[in-house]
Design an enzyme around this catalytic site. Structure first.
Site, short mmCIF file in Angstrom:
data_model
loop_
_atom_site.label_atom_id
_atom_site.label_comp_id
_atom_site.label_asym_id
_atom_site.label_seq_id
_atom_site.Cartn_x
_atom_site.Cartn_y
_atom_site.Cartn_z
N LYS A 73 39.31 -45.20 6.14
CA LYS A 73 39.93 -46.49 6.47
C LYS A 73 41.43 -46.39 6.18
CE LYS A 73 39.27 -51.47 5.59
NZ LYS A 73 38.44 -52.48 4.90
N SER B 155 36.47 -56.29 7.46
CA SER B 155 37.69 -55.70 7.95
C SER B 155 37.55 -54.22 8.30
CB SER B 155 38.81 -55.88 6.93
OG SER B 155 38.52 -55.18 5.77
N SER C 74 33.78 -56.77 3.63
CA SER C 74 34.40 -55.92 4.63
C SER C 74 33.74 -54.58 4.93
CB SER C 74 35.86 -55.67 4.27
OG SER C 74 36.58 -56.89 4.42
#
Lengths: 500, 97, 485
Positions: C95, C170, C194
């Site tokens: 990420k 997210s 997330s």
């Protein structure tokens, strides 16, 4: 209308440690090239996290103990949020609600003002402390002009260096009290060894808050700490880098504010800087005084819980503090107040004194005090050195005194040797040989006396006839023979005997 | 609940257009209305929570380790000068402190 | 299970390798058995990543050079007969809020558009030490603010199961990349759901570990007391393998726990016989009936495997979103203060609107006169929420709950109403507030769209979560339902 100054001091002390407060960068940044003592943590880079330095916490707690504060068993760090280019993270890790130490006091001595009547003379006062807390230092901003453009240049070497902030209650009423408080705090801090605490080098920074209030009863000077009603404003002073300037700045402010108040106006709530060239304070570019720092507990640092046992252990590791040591020296060694003040001014010096007294088995604290104050302290002040930086041993001074007692060296030589010991770090025996200071042996002295007597029959006859003053001449003759290597007392004694 | 968005934006060092200010005022007003639902709970006798799993007393030994090189420290800076970070002139001494 | 021979044949052909069956476990065995080369694997995934990224926008940066160098090192070590970690040669998506030394890291924001970190996050170092291969930095809602992948300054990410819909957020890019086989594992962060919500939206396994189990050092902070560092995988066993590497005390993160490390794969097949699984009623009241049915069917399955299902109440559940949306923006507002364009990055004018919204909200809730009513109050309610969980764990071993009130929604459906977006976090935020771990696994499908469920346990009981997840997964094999791309 008489006004009484209401003064509080905010003092920041840069703590001694190898690494910074929340990261492992070296804290010894003085003189280093810009931005060479930084890491993701103190540079506020994305993703970086703080981890607290154990030594720094202990230092704060020791200071709390030394000023009789309440060492909180539960403490934590908080974030103080504001924007400024030298504040890398956009917040400073500080302490708001649960500092490591609350309250406490520092005992000072000042001369009471001339109109104090019954309270004239040196008075001791306990100045209350509000709190002592830890916080990290910011980077440094310098101003420059590059190609005609005004810029600010930032160096983050200092960012994250540990600071201990000590805030006094606003209970001081003169610049002398403020100076005495600051100096006593410096002495305490140096005693417990948590900081070099040097104003000139920036490891001690003083920010006085000064305001004035009406005095209801002019003849009474508050002896106790009566905070009473505080004025509606206060002025914060910055940019002070010596005790002398602190005193001057406070005095200037008192006058400046008095003038304003007597006009019926109120001085502005502001920060003013000290201009040491013009000897006045000046308003710094005005900022709102009431900042909204949005304090909240630092989520990246778990809180601290201490036990009574831990605090007791820390307390047991503390050295005897200056005021206690002073009182004990007076009692134990029967020295004058002046001598005690000087001997206890520095912990190393005090310990040197006591160790010498112990090593010199005959005691004689007054004699040793004279040596230390008259010779050692004088020399240290002249050369701006600290005792801790020398290799001087108390046993060496004791030995020197013993040699003098035994007549092996003269007192004059002893003083020269001592001075060389301080400056050259050589030991006594080396120096005695080097300087040829060894007094001559009893045999050689007897020889010299015989020779002097033989060579000066007229003088001898005159002395024997009753002319006392010739004695000095004869002593001088003996000294010539011995090239000054005889102890004057020994010479006099033996000569007297010889001439009986 | 009406927020003084202009004041808050200043505290937050954000520049907002007046259209943004209006939008945020409305949206945040709704959010604040919603979160004030916590007032339904009596928390007088409840202590706040600090570290969620109850950790305490974390610190490290006082040991100095190598820092970043000056080059790395300055690597992503938009403007540098002689090893310093450069910004347009700031007025006022030493920030709000 | 396809035979190993077929997989090798596929790789040898290399024209259009079907990578969809591959798990960390399988690949690890193939590499260890010298049946495939890490460089061949890396090339295949890089290839696929480049191709599919044009459509799915799962990666912000693809690290071709680094991946090949890492893969080469693995092949060298294998040639030297070194014993390697189970993660060696495994293609990972990281990420883009994970700092990678020398590789652009953006937090999916224009503020850090060109930012090149000078250090690695601890978790990244640990994966590097295990010789993982980094295919690229995955897209996400900027600053991890969001639950759809529509808040990225680098464009939306699409759900491989239905490219007209969101993959969740997210960690949108990590979920999409993994679901589309553009990597075999992906890292993420979970502050309010997330990792879990996108895992649920993309038929994946997602772990939100206990707060403090995995180091946050070098992860761009969102809300410091809530952020956790976790990962997404196709299978439960794979997830346990990764946790074995990333978990543990870090001297650079004072909030990491000294809690002893365990082998999370050990006993993973123990099953659920005798385990008490609680269903918190507040998570089922008002739940979309279709989703409710999928999850209730799942609980019946677990019962049939020997678990005992118990009704539980977590009375403060309804206050979770309110508590979260005070604490999180407050901490966000402070954590984003360092982005001032002086030492790095672009000026604060480059912040997107969601970031600005949260900064303003959080600045307000911390401000003078409001701190007590908001932040302080929320920190008290947070204690009550955590206590709900702790009390429940005296009655049951773990909890089972839905992840999202909705199926993956259509792109653009929710962007204009922040409060509505926030309310959708109802099932995930309480777990972050409580600090406890939660594992999301596929529960089923509705009209071809994935539905996930979460297994929640007491602090540091990830091992048990894996056991429960593994039992259900092996029974249902839902990970085999691949998207049609």
């Amino acid at each position: 209308m008489k006004y009484e100054p209401v003064i509080g001091l905010e003092i920041h002390i840069e703590l001694s440690s190898k690494s910074k407060m929340f990261c492992s960068c070296s804290a010894d940044y003085f003189g280093a090239d810009p931005n060479t003592h930084t890491c993701p943590v103190c540079l506020g880079l994305p993703g970086a996290l703080p981890v607290a330095n154990t030594i720094v916490i202990e230092s704060a707690q020791k200071l709390g103990l030394a000023i009789h504060g309440e060492n909180l068993l539960s403490s934590k760090f908080d974030r103080k949020n504001y924007f400024y280019p030298d504040l890398a993270k956009g917040f400073q890790i500080s302490q708001y609600q649960e500092p490591f130490s609350l309250g406490g006091w520092i005992e000072i001595e000042v001369e009471s003002p001339a109109d104090a009547g019954a309270l004239a003379g040196r008075q001791s006062r306990k100045i209350e402390v509000t709190r002592a807390h830890l916080e990290e230092d910011t980077g440094k901003v310098a101003h420059a002009t590059i190609n005609g453009r005004k810029v600010s240049l930032i160096d983050f070497n200092r960012s994250g260096v540990p600071l201990l902030e000590i805030v006094s209650e606003p209970v001081m009423h003169s610049s002398e009290e403020a100076k005495a408080y600051a100096q006593k705090l410096q002495q305490i801090v140096r005693y417990i060894g948590i900081s070099a605490c040097d104003m000139e080098k920036g490891s001690m920074r003083i920010e006085p808050n000064v305001s004035l209030r009406k005095v209801s009863n002019v003849s009474k000077v508050s002896k106790g700490s009566n905070v009473g009603e505080l004025p509606a404003y206060k002025v914060e002073l910055k940019n002070i880098n010596s005790f002398r300037f602190a005193q001057k700045a406070i005095e200037y402010e008192i006058l400046r504010q008095t003038e304003i108040l007597e006009k019926g106006e109120t001085p502005a709530l502001e920060t003013r800087g000290w201009d040491e060239v013009k000897n006045r304070t000046f308003s710094q570019r005005s900022k709102e005084m009431a900042h909204d720092y949005r304090y909240f507990p630092e989520p990246d640092l778990p809180p601290y819980l201490f036990t009574e046992d831990y605090i007791a252990k820390l307390k047991s590791q503390m050295p005897e503090l200056p005021n206690e040591k002073f009182k004990r020296f007076k009692d134990q060694y029967q020295l004058s107040k002046y001598d005690c003040l000087l001997l206890t001014s520095d912990l190393d010096l005090a310990e040197f004194f006591e160790s010498t007294v112990k090593a010199y088995e005959k005691g004689e604290p007054k004699r040793i005090a004279n040596w230390i104050i008259g010779e050692l302290l004088r020399r240290l002040n002249e050369t701006q050195t600290r005792l801790a930086d020398l290799n001087l041993l108390p046993a060496s001074l004791a030995e020197l005194l013993l040699l003098t007692d035994e007549g092996k060296i003269t007192t004059v030589s002893a003083k020269e040797i001592f001075e060389k010991m301080i400056t050259s770090n050589k030991n006594i025996q080396e120096l005695i040989k080097e300087m040829g200071a060894e007094t001559i042996s009893a045999d050689k002295l007897a020889e010299a006396i015989d020779l002097a007597v033989k060579l000066n029959p007229d003088a001898v006859a005159q002395y024997k006839a009753g002319k006392e003053q010739v004695f000095g001449f004869l002593v001088g003759q003996v000294q010539r023979q011995t090239q000054g290597k005889a102890d004057p007392k020994a010479v006099a004694d033996l000569l007297k005997q010889k001439l009986k | 609940m009406k927020i003084d968005i202009g004041h808050v934006a200043k505290l937050a060092n954000l520049k907002l257009t007046s259209s943004e200010e209006k939008t945020y005022e409305k949206q945040l007003g709704e959010v604040l209305n919603y979160v004030s639902k916590l007032n339904e709970l009596n928390t007088d006798k409840v202590e706040t929570i600090s570290n969620i799993t109850g950790m305490v007393n974390v610190s490290r030994g006082d040991e100095a380790k190598p820092s970043l090189s000056q080059e790395d420290a300055l690597k992503n800076a938009p403007k540098v000068h002689n090893g310093f970070f450069e910004v347009d002139a700031i007025f006022g001494e030493n920030g709000p402190e | 299970m396809k035979s190993k021979g077929n997989i090798c044949a596929r790789f040898r052909r290399m024209k259009n390798p079907n990578l969809s069956d591959l798990t960390i476990k399988e690949v690890g065995e193939l590499i260890a058995g010298k049946q495939i080369k890490a460089t061949d694997l890396a090339k295949a995934y890089l290839d696929r990543a480049e191709k599919l990224n044009r459509k799915l926008n799962a990666y912000i940066t693809i690290c071709g050079e680094m991946a090949l160098a890492q893969a080469e090192k693995v092949d060298d070590l294998m040639a030297d007969n070194q014993k390697l970690s189970p993660l060696a040669g495994i293609p990972f998506g990281l990420k883009d809020n994970f700092l990678t030394n020398g590789i652009r890291t953006t937090a999916a924001s224009k503020v850090l558009e060109d930012y090149i970190p000078v250090y690695d996050a601890t978790t990244v170092s640990r994966l590097k030490d295990a010789n993982a291969v980094f295919i690229g930095k995955t897209n996400h809602d900027a600053w991890a603010h969001g639950a759809s992948g529509e808040n990225s300054d680098f464009g939306n990410t699409l759900n491989p199961y239905d490219t007209g819909r969101v993959p969740g957020g997210s960690s949108s890019g990590s979920a999409a990349a993994l679901a589309a086989d553009m990597c075999i594992a992906a890292t993420g962060t979970d502050t309010g759901g997330s990792i879990r919500q996108p895992s649920g939206f993309c038929n994946l396994v997602g772990l939100k570990p206990t707060y403090g189990r995995v180091s946050r050092y070098g992860i761009i902070a969102m809300a410091s007391s809530l952020d956790t560092v976790g990962h997404l995988t196709k299978t439960v066993y794979d997830s346990a393998l990764i946790l074995n590497t990333t978990a543990g005390l870090d001297e650079m993160d004072a909030t990491t726990s000294p809690e002893a490390l365990v082998d999370y794969t050990d006993g993973i097949e123990s099953g659920v016989r005798g385990l008490k699984i609680g269903l918190p009623k507040e998570y089922f009241a008002g739940l979309n009936p279709d989703i409710k049915k999928v999850i209730m069917d799942a609980t019946k399955k677990l019962e049939s495997l020997g678990a005992q299902i118990v009704d539980i109440s977590l009375p403060h559940t309804e206050y979770g979103v309110a508590t979260y949306y005070i604490i999180q923006p407050s901490e966000v507002s402070s954590n984003l203060a360092r982005y001032d364009g002086i030492r790095f990055g672009n000026p604060r004018t480059a912040f997107g609107s969601e970031a600005k919204r949260r900064i303003i909200l959080g600045t307000f809730t911390l401000s003078s006169g409001y701190y007590d009513a908001y932040y302080l109050k929320a920190m008290k309610v947070r204690r009550l929420i955590r206590e709900d969980f702790i009390k429940s764990f005296t009655k049951v071993d773990c909890l089972l709950a839905p992840v999202s009130p909705t199926l993956p929604f259509k792109i653009g459906e929710k962007v204009n109403d922040p409060l509505q977006m926030y309310l959708a976090d109802a099932y995930t935020v309480n777990i972050n507030l409580a600090g406890v771990p939660s594992l999301v696994i596929p529960a089923g499908f509705i009209d071809g769209l994935p539905v996930g469920m979460q297994i929640i346990g007491p602090d540091f009981t990830e091992k048990q979560l894996y056991q429960v997840g593994y039992a259900y997964e092996q029974e249902t094999q839902l990970y085999k339902e691949r998207p049609k791309l």
